[in-house]
Write a protein that holds these residues in place. Sequence first.
Motif, PDB file in Angstrom:
ATOM      1  N   THR A   8      24.893 -20.093  86.336  1.00 32.66           N
ATOM      2  CA  THR A   8      24.691 -21.347  85.619  1.00 32.66           C
ATOM      3  C   THR A   8      25.406 -21.236  84.274  1.00 32.66           C
ATOM      4  OG1 THR A   8      22.685 -20.604  84.483  1.00 32.66           O
ATOM      5  CG2 THR A   8      22.416 -21.530  86.697  1.00 32.66           C
ATOM      6  N   ASP A   9      25.247 -22.245  83.435  1.00 31.19           N
ATOM      7  CA  ASP A   9      25.878 -22.186  82.107  1.00 31.19           C
ATOM      8  C   ASP A   9      24.947 -21.579  81.059  1.00 31.19           C
ATOM      9  OD1 ASP A   9      24.005 -24.159  81.803  1.00 31.19           O
ATOM     10  OD2 ASP A   9      25.388 -25.691  81.069  1.00 31.19           O
TER      11      ASP A   9
ATOM     12  N   GLU B 201      17.391 -16.064  89.267  1.00 27.28           N
ATOM     13  CA  GLU B 201      17.297 -17.500  89.549  1.00 27.28           C
ATOM     14  C   GLU B 201      16.109 -18.109  88.799  1.00 27.28           C
ATOM     15  OE1 GLU B 201      17.462 -20.568  93.354  1.00 27.28           O
ATOM     16  OE2 GLU B 201      16.666 -18.549  93.651  1.00 27.28           O
TER      17      GLU B 201
ATOM     18  N   GLY C  35      22.095 -19.998  90.023  1.00 29.22           N
ATOM     19  CA  GLY C  35      21.550 -21.107  90.804  1.00 29.22           C
ATOM     20  C   GLY C  35      22.099 -21.079  92.212  1.00 29.22           C
TER      21      GLY C  35
ATOM     22  N   GLY D 275      16.890 -18.712  85.285  1.00 24.72           N
ATOM     23  CA  GLY D 275      17.919 -19.717  85.050  1.00 24.72           C
ATOM     24  C   GLY D 275      19.325 -19.194  84.859  1.00 24.72           C
TER      25      GLY D 275
END
Length: 270
Positions: free
Chosen positions: A85-86, A68, A74, A71
């Motif tokens: 996430t992307d 997390e 999430g 990144g």
Amino acid sequence: MLKEAIAVDALAVKAKGAKKQYRAPALEKGLDILELLTSEREALTVSAICQRLKRSQGEIFRMIQVLEDRGFIGQNAQTDGYMLTDLLFSMAMQQPMTQSLVEAAIPIMRILATDIGQSCHLALHTRGEIVVVARMESIEHLGFTVRVGYRRSIMRTVSGMTLFAFQPSDVRERWLAMVEPVPSKQDLTEFIANIEEIELQGFAQRASSYVSGVTDISVPIMRGDRAAAALTVPYIKTTSSRGSTADVARKLKAASEDIARRLTGGDSRA
């Protein structure tokens, strides 16, 4: 070809059960979390992740925090669950080869979509699946489009079949070893039969297995002796359609050849 397919099926099972020569337990736990979340449509809580991976919260909690903080995942504020996430997709899209392919394809895809009155999308292979990396929507009021980032098994999509059909045998073996779940012999036999047909005609055309009334038409974008990508049109027949599936297939092939020329620095109509 059928004997080859059965042999590859055995290879896939063997590869999944093979012993690992080197171990990095902490890294493996982090990768297990990413792979799990990749296959889930809904956010998973820490407890659910632990249950799915058959690991304790003490093993998983710190990994989740690191992922997390970096990144990669999430947290959903409503459910406290975690999702990808992307970031991984963005990292993949920044690779020079992917960037050059998309840059070469977009102008030609725009011309194609305008010409045929249908949307189109560009798909690559990743770990036994296809992923859509670019799309161009139809200028018509009615159309069907596939979002960027869409993923599905190579065995379940026309784009995946097209990519697979135009690969050397060693690449095919590697790709099939990545397919999850491991395909049955019946599924593999049907898949190989479809591949042989696609090889003969040079492109794929099938009624969509997900959307009624859509015919997927897909052609390879060749780079040397193999397909670097698949260019696909989800064709919808309407009263304002500008051509038949045969017309679209012909223009789709021309567009793929233009993209291939751009990739090698040749001339292009765009």
